[in-house]
Design a protein around this motif. Sequence first.
Motif, short mmCIF file in Angstrom:
data_model
loop_
_atom_site.label_atom_id
_atom_site.label_comp_id
_atom_site.label_asym_id
_atom_site.label_seq_id
_atom_site.Cartn_x
_atom_site.Cartn_y
_atom_site.Cartn_z
N TYR A 43 -29.66 2.41 28.64
CA TYR A 43 -28.83 1.40 29.63
C TYR A 43 -28.10 0.74 28.83
O TYR A 43 -26.86 0.27 29.12
N ALA A 48 -25.04 -1.51 30.53
CA ALA A 48 -25.79 -1.77 31.60
C ALA A 48 -26.82 -2.73 31.04
O ALA A 48 -28.18 -2.57 31.07
N LEU A 51 -29.68 -4.06 33.41
CA LEU A 51 -30.52 -2.89 33.65
C LEU A 51 -31.68 -2.54 32.39
O LEU A 51 -32.69 -2.41 32.67
N GLN A 55 -35.62 -2.81 32.39
CA GLN A 55 -36.34 -1.73 32.03
C GLN A 55 -37.40 -2.35 31.21
O GLN A 55 -38.70 -1.96 31.25
N ILE A 130 -26.60 -6.89 42.38
CA ILE A 130 -27.63 -6.21 42.19
C ILE A 130 -29.02 -6.99 42.87
O ILE A 130 -29.98 -6.17 43.51
#
Length: 168
Positions: A43, A48, A51, A55, A130
Amino acid sequence: MNYAFWIISAITLLGAFLAVTLRNLVHCVLSLILFFLGVAAHYFLLRADFLGAVQILIYIGAVAVLILFAIMLTRNVTGTEGPREVFGMKWWSGGVIAAAVAAFVLQAIKADSVTAATSTTQANSSVAEIGKALVADWVVPFEAMAVLLTAALIGAVVIALEEVMRRR
């Protein structure tokens, strides 16, 4: 960047392979954490960052610790319960099923028109978008996962208590 991808991919695959093949459950969870770190690194490599941070926080910080806690409450985590068949029928059937699922997923990705259209453009999602999608569209799956993890933890406690009661 190309070398980083291959190094991170090797680490991720190693973590996944060890999580499936090791006999000690604690070592399996630690290998699963290595796999989760590899996915987070992918990611970050894809820029990203949000994200990748999610994670790390959710999967490594919460789910893996919860699984490790549940395993610690169960019996026989060392994998010394007896001989193990290395390449028995279960391994072959699992491999065939995994190959079929992988072929199906690859075919679905190739046939998807959205993947072909977005592969050349830059993803344009903000943290606010998001967050709105998580609260609006993905509330039910997150709540279902929370209930499932709570049930798993309660089940581990019940199993641990049954063994304590048998010893007395």
